[in-house]
Design a protein around this motif. Structure first.
Motif, PDB file in Angstrom:
ATOM      1  N   THR A  29       0.851  -1.192   0.000  1.00 57.81           N
ATOM      2  CA  THR A  29       0.000   0.000   0.000  1.00 57.81           C
ATOM      3  C   THR A  29       0.881   1.234   0.000  1.00 57.81           C
ATOM      4  O   THR A  29       2.101   1.162   0.143  1.00 57.81           O
ATOM      5  CB  THR A  29      -0.945   0.009   1.214  1.00 57.81           C
ATOM      6  N   SER A  30       0.254   2.379  -0.166  1.00 52.24           N
ATOM      7  CA  SER A  30       0.989   3.633  -0.241  1.00 52.24           C
ATOM      8  C   SER A  30       0.019   4.776  -0.006  1.00 52.24           C
ATOM      9  O   SER A  30      -1.146   4.572   0.332  1.00 52.24           O
ATOM     10  CB  SER A  30       1.674   3.786  -1.615  1.00 52.24           C
ATOM     11  N   ASP A  31       0.504   6.024  -0.193  1.00 54.12           N
ATOM     12  CA  ASP A  31      -0.325   7.217  -0.136  1.00 54.12           C
ATOM     13  C   ASP A  31      -0.961   7.406   1.245  1.00 54.12           C
ATOM     14  O   ASP A  31      -2.177   7.422   1.393  1.00 54.12           O
ATOM     15  CB  ASP A  31      -1.424   7.162  -1.209  1.00 54.12           C
ATOM     16  N   TYR A  32      -0.093   7.545   2.242  1.00 55.70           N
ATOM     17  CA  TYR A  32      -0.571   7.809   3.598  1.00 55.70           C
ATOM     18  C   TYR A  32      -0.850   9.308   3.722  1.00 55.70           C
ATOM     19  O   TYR A  32      -0.036  10.071   4.217  1.00 55.70           O
ATOM     20  CB  TYR A  32       0.485   7.395   4.620  1.00 55.70           C
ATOM     21  N   ARG A  33      -2.014   9.724   3.253  1.00 57.13           N
ATOM     22  CA  ARG A  33      -2.272  11.155   3.165  1.00 57.13           C
ATOM     23  C   ARG A  33      -3.186  11.673   4.266  1.00 57.13           C
ATOM     24  O   ARG A  33      -2.949  12.733   4.831  1.00 57.13           O
ATOM     25  CB  ARG A  33      -2.883  11.490   1.801  1.00 57.13           C
ATOM     26  N   LEU A  48      -4.782  12.053   7.790  1.00 53.14           N
ATOM     27  CA  LEU A  48      -4.485  11.809   9.200  1.00 53.14           C
ATOM     28  C   LEU A  48      -5.542  12.497  10.055  1.00 53.14           C
ATOM     29  O   LEU A  48      -5.838  13.674   9.857  1.00 53.14           O
ATOM     30  CB  LEU A  48      -3.103  12.365   9.579  1.00 53.14           C
ATOM     31  N   VAL A  50      -5.709   6.757   9.929  1.00 49.93           N
ATOM     32  CA  VAL A  50      -4.917   7.000   8.730  1.00 49.93           C
ATOM     33  C   VAL A  50      -5.639   6.412   7.531  1.00 49.93           C
ATOM     34  O   VAL A  50      -6.072   5.259   7.553  1.00 49.93           O
ATOM     35  CB  VAL A  50      -3.511   6.375   8.855  1.00 49.93           C
ATOM     36  N   SER A  80      -5.137   5.402   3.550  1.00 52.60           N
ATOM     37  CA  SER A  80      -4.116   5.142   2.536  1.00 52.60           C
ATOM     38  C   SER A  80      -4.793   4.490   1.335  1.00 52.60           C
ATOM     39  O   SER A  80      -6.018   4.560   1.189  1.00 52.60           O
ATOM     40  CB  SER A  80      -3.010   4.246   3.101  1.00 52.60           C
ATOM     41  N   SER A 111       3.166  12.308   7.431  1.00 50.52           N
ATOM     42  CA  SER A 111       2.826  11.323   6.415  1.00 50.52           C
ATOM     43  C   SER A 111       3.341  11.760   5.057  1.00 50.52           C
ATOM     44  O   SER A 111       3.565  12.946   4.798  1.00 50.52           O
ATOM     45  CB  SER A 111       1.307  11.113   6.353  1.00 50.52           C
ATOM     46  N   LEU A 113       4.847   6.687   7.157  1.00 50.46           N
ATOM     47  CA  LEU A 113       4.325   7.453   8.280  1.00 50.46           C
ATOM     48  C   LEU A 113       5.355   7.426   9.402  1.00 50.46           C
ATOM     49  O   LEU A 113       5.941   6.378   9.692  1.00 50.46           O
ATOM     50  CB  LEU A 113       3.009   6.823   8.749  1.00 50.46           C
TER      51      LEU A 113
END
Length: 695
Positions: free
Chosen positions: A50-54, A56, A67, A69, A500, A505
């Motif tokens: 996974t990715s894109d920890y935007r 919060l 979180v 993602s 993030s 993160l």
């Protein structure tokens, strides 16, 4: 006052004070490895692809952080983000994923469910939305009454359409907040991204949006943030302020993008015949962050990137901190500007903008303004006689439709940026702000994320009634793989930051006091309001009257005054080193300074002399170089570091110089005489026979 376009920015630098544009180095810089070795940070490791920890969301009551993602929603412990995370796997439906790929949207993993909205709906539930492979969907998430309940799941049967709440495209920015069960969202509404709106949905109020396809209201906006404010004792006066940037319509010579602040009334119900289902209270104003040169020319930072809302003792007047960057690639610059909501209100109470005259330029509207004043809230302090926006007259609604823009712009406090960055290879992307109590007052500390994956801690130091100075206390690399910082959230209660990016993160302590040094002088010169000298080391400062041995001087950073009795420690560990050089060669003299803000001076006491004289040496990182050393250069070299007027020894080297002729004699190879041809070679000695033991 002349407003210039961006291509002239390089010329405008000549008109600005040099000190205003100088980017000072951080006092401490930590690589990612050094940061992890300091044990003041944690990196969240997610084993799935996974990715894109935007997104919060901090919930300090339940001590959790939520979180969003790609395809996952996480619930993490605020104290330790790696402690037993709760995970919801929420991918896009398989059939929708295939349809998205067939539509040609799968080139950059767009055909996944990117979480773009997580908001608390009540004490036990969250409301979350994702892009759903270009078909947004939302759901309720049950999180329990307490964090100890250890539950985190999507409520069965709660899935619904996310249109008007969440964008289709994961690359698009959006804004969302839930107030009393009502969702307010700034979002692209359609699949193609051509219809942008500020929507109100859910709850007991009728759905409302901005006027559709009207560039006077919104023109290709990028939403950044929002804040809700109670502006009077009348609840009907409660408003939502939205911050964004959009394409300019003010004139041909202005920049292509401008930053805005808009507002709407929370009790807006739309019009009866005109503006049905539309905001009747929508107004917007320009948000200016700029620097004015000595000749009056104004250099603009028009790209609003992030905002932080800092509450004050006056709940009706919070401060708005904004991170701005310049437009284009000719010149890279960043600025932090601070706005008072009182100044914002003054602009919204001022004249409206109106297009007229040759070229339809924007001017102040001078005609008759209908009553009640457009943009006012029905039932509020100024419109107490009208209980609903549906009762506004048609003249008010027509004026609102055609005049949503205010003529005046909102300028920052003191009409200049709080912090300026111009000569760096990076820009600021995000911000969090903390107010820190210290021994000599309260200080504002900014935590600024950059597009190179670092976080800077900047302390704002007052220099006068309207003058401030930004001191970069430290800069740390917060990700194993450098990636632009997307979001920063701060927990003053736990003294932690949560950062993030697209790749990860990180949880980061607000202070690393021991890293400033092991002496009282180092701790004092750091001028970190979080830190103080306690007699043994540089430790976290806590307001208390019982620990009288604490030494802290944030305002002046004067070790001579604060570190009496401890100043003998400034020379601790500085011993004399012996070094031998060769005449005509080069010698490196080591001098370790803890701070890049120290200026270095070298003193030489020549052999046979009792006096020390200052000498100019080519300074390098970690010391200085003597080129083409001569015998007269022998002696004791003392390195002195000076910071903020405080001088101390940083290194001492006794240099001996070996003459070149002596070196040649010592290194010469002895000449061997060959034996005559008739002489036999010498015999090898026989090994000695063992002798009997005579004891």
């Amino acid at each position: 006052m002349c407003v210039t376009a961006l291509p002239l920015l390089l010329l405008l630098l000549l008109h600005l004070p040099l000190s205003a544009w100088a980017a000072r180095p951080p006092r401490v810089y930590l690589s990612y490895r050094d940061l992890m070795e300091s044990r003041t940070a944690r990196s969240f490791s997610f084993g799935f692809n996974t990715s894109d920890y935007r997104i919060l969301l901090l919930d300090q009551d339940q001590d959790r952080m939520y979180v969003g993602s790609r395809d996952y929603v996480l619930s993490l412990d605020l104290g330790n983000i790696n402690r037993e995370p709760l995970i919801i796997h929420w991918p896009a439906p398989l059939n929708r994923h295939k349809e998205c790929l067939m539509a040609g949207r799968g080139r950059a993993d767009e055909c996944n469910n990117y979480l773009r909205l997580i908001q608390p709906l009540n004490r036990t539930h969250l409301y979350a939305c994702g892009t759903g492979a270009y078909l947004p969907q939302c759901a309720l998430i049950y999180r329990g009454w307490r964090s100890e309940d250890y539950v985190f799941r999507i409520v069965s049967g709660s899935l619904e359409s996310g249109k008007g709440k969440c964008p289709y495209d994961p690359k698009q920015e959006n804004m969302a907040t839930v107030i009393d069960g009502v969702l307010y969202a700034g979002v692209q509404v359609d699949y193609m991204g051509t219809d942008s709106a500020i929507f109100r949905t859910m709850g007991h109020t009728p759905p409302i949006r901005t006027e559709q396809y009207d560039s006077r209201w919104l023109n290709d906006p990028v939403f950044v943030g929002s804040l809700a404010v109670s502006e009077s004792s009348f609840r009907e006066d409660d408003k939502l302020y939205i911050l964004f940037r959009e394409r300019s319509l003010e004139g041909e010579n202005g920049p292509a993008v401008l930053s805005r602040i808009a507002r709407v009334c929370l009790n807006d119900e739309g019009g009866m015949r005109s503006l049905v289902g539309k905001w009747t209270s929508f107004l917007k104003a320009r948000l200016v962050c700029s620097v004015i040169g000595q000749d009056g020319v104004e250099t603009l930072f028009d790209q609003l990137r992030d905002v932080f809302i800092q509450q004050t003792q006056d709940k009706q007047n919070p401060l708005i901190y904004g991170v701005f960057t310049t437009l284009g690639s000719v010149f890279r610059g960043s600025a932090v500007c601070v706005y008072s909501l009182a100044d914002v209100r003054a602009v919204f109470n001022g004249p409206f903008a109106h297009k007229e005259g040759h070229g339809y330029q924007m001017t102040a509207y001078t005609g008759k303004t209908p009553y009640p004043r457009p943009g006012a809230c029905a039932g509020g302090f100024s419109v107490a006689g009208i209980r609903s926006s549906r009762h506004f007259g048609e003249d008010v609604l027509r004026f609102v439709r055609t005049h949503p823009l205010m003529n005046s712009a909102v300028y920052p406090v003191n009409r200049r940026p709080l912090l300026l960055l111009s000569d760096a290879s990076y820009t600021y992307t995000s911000i969090a702000v903390d107010t820190v109590p210290a021994a000599d007052g309260e200080y504002t500390v900014l935590f600024l994320g950059t597009d190179r994956g670092t976080v800077q801690k900047v302390m704002i130091l007052p220099r006068g009634p309207e003058e401030t100075e930004g001191l970069i206390l430290e800069e740390v690399e917060v990700f194993r793989v450098p990636s632009p910082v997307k979001n920063i959230r701060i927990s003053s209660k736990r003294h932690q930051l949560y950062i993030s990016s697209a790749v990860g993160l990180t949880q980061l302590s607000l202070h690393r006091c021991a890293g400033y040094g092991d002496s009282c002088a180092d701790c004092c010169l750091a001028r970190d309001p979080y830190c103080a000298w306690d007699g043994r080391g540089c430790v976290r400062y806590t307001p208390s009257t019982t620990r009288r041995s604490r030494r802290q001087d944030v305002r002046h950073g004067d070790p001579m005054r604060q570190c009496r009795g401890y100043n003998m420690q400034v020379d601790r560990g500085v011993s004399e080193q012996l070094q031998i050089g060769v005449e005509g060669g080069s010698v490196f003299l080591q001098c370790d300074t803890r701070s890049p803000l120290e200026s270095v001076t070298w003193l030489l006491q020549r052999d046979g002399s009792q006096q020390r004289k200052e000498v100019r040496l080519p300074v390098m990182e970690g010391g200085a170089v003597l080129r083409s050393v001569q015998t007269r250069d022998a002696g004791v070299y003392t390195c002195l570091g000076t910071e903020n007027g405080f001088r101390r020894s940083r290194g001492r080297v006794r240099l001996g110089v070996l003459p070149q002729d002596l070196l040649e004699k010592l290194t010469a190879t002895p000449t061997l005489t060959p034996l005559p041809a008739h002489c036999p070679p010498p015999r090898k000695p026989r090994p000695a026979l063992p002798q009997p033991d005579r004891n």
